[in-house]
Write a protein that holds these residues in place. Structure first.
Motif, PDB file in Angstrom:
ATOM      1  N   MET A   1       0.687  -1.130   0.069  1.00  0.00           N
ATOM      2  CA  MET A   1       0.069   0.094   0.089  1.00  0.00           C
ATOM      3  C   MET A   1       1.061   1.297   0.047  1.00  0.00           C
ATOM      4  N   ALA A   2       0.193   2.404  -0.367  1.00  0.00           N
ATOM      5  CA  ALA A   2       1.107   3.479  -0.299  1.00  0.00           C
ATOM      6  C   ALA A   2       0.993   4.035   0.935  1.00  0.00           C
ATOM      7  N   LYS A   3       2.071   4.859   1.338  1.00  0.00           N
ATOM      8  CA  LYS A   3       2.202   5.422   2.706  1.00  0.00           C
ATOM      9  C   LYS A   3       2.603   7.024   2.247  1.00  0.00           C
ATOM     10  N   VAL A   4       2.126   7.695   3.344  1.00  0.00           N
ATOM     11  CA  VAL A   4       2.534   9.183   3.583  1.00  0.00           C
ATOM     12  C   VAL A   4       3.408   9.498   4.597  1.00  0.00           C
ATOM     13  N   HIS A  37       2.323   7.079   7.807  1.00  0.00           N
ATOM     14  CA  HIS A  37       0.965   6.291   7.920  1.00  0.00           C
ATOM     15  C   HIS A  37       0.908   5.419   6.489  1.00  0.00           C
ATOM     16  N   GLU A  38       0.245   4.673   6.530  1.00  0.00           N
ATOM     17  CA  GLU A  38      -0.455   3.977   5.247  1.00  0.00           C
ATOM     18  C   GLU A  38      -1.728   4.717   4.792  1.00  0.00           C
ATOM     19  N   VAL A  39      -1.962   4.840   3.596  1.00  0.00           N
ATOM     20  CA  VAL A  39      -3.202   5.607   3.044  1.00  0.00           C
ATOM     21  C   VAL A  39      -4.272   4.850   2.959  1.00  0.00           C
ATOM     22  N   ASN A  40      -5.300   5.250   3.863  1.00  0.00           N
ATOM     23  CA  ASN A  40      -6.639   4.780   3.715  1.00  0.00           C
ATOM     24  C   ASN A  40      -7.625   5.723   4.086  1.00  0.00           C
TER      25      ASN A  40
END
Length: 61
Positions: A1-4, A37-40
């Motif tokens: 998953m993408a992270k920010v 954080h992982e993007v959700n």
């Protein structure tokens, strides 16, 4: 998953209580503190709520 990567760049002094709680829930404590954080959808909503206080960068895996 993408992270920010999220960084607190403006103080929460004078902000509404729900915005202060959102900053704390993201894990940001002091000015210029950073978290990843992982993007959700929940994280995106929290970032949107305090977008005037934070700087957001895409994190590469």
């Amino acid at each position: 998953m993408a992270k920010v990567k999220i960084e607190l760049v403006k103080s929460t002094i004078g902000c509404k209580k729900d915005q202060i709680a959102t900053v704390e829930a993201l894990g940001l404590k002091k000015l210029h503190s950073q978290v990843v954080h992982e993007v959700n959808p929940a994280i995106e909503g929290m970032i949107f709520k305090v977008k005037h206080l934070v700087k957001v960068e895409a994190q590469e895996d």
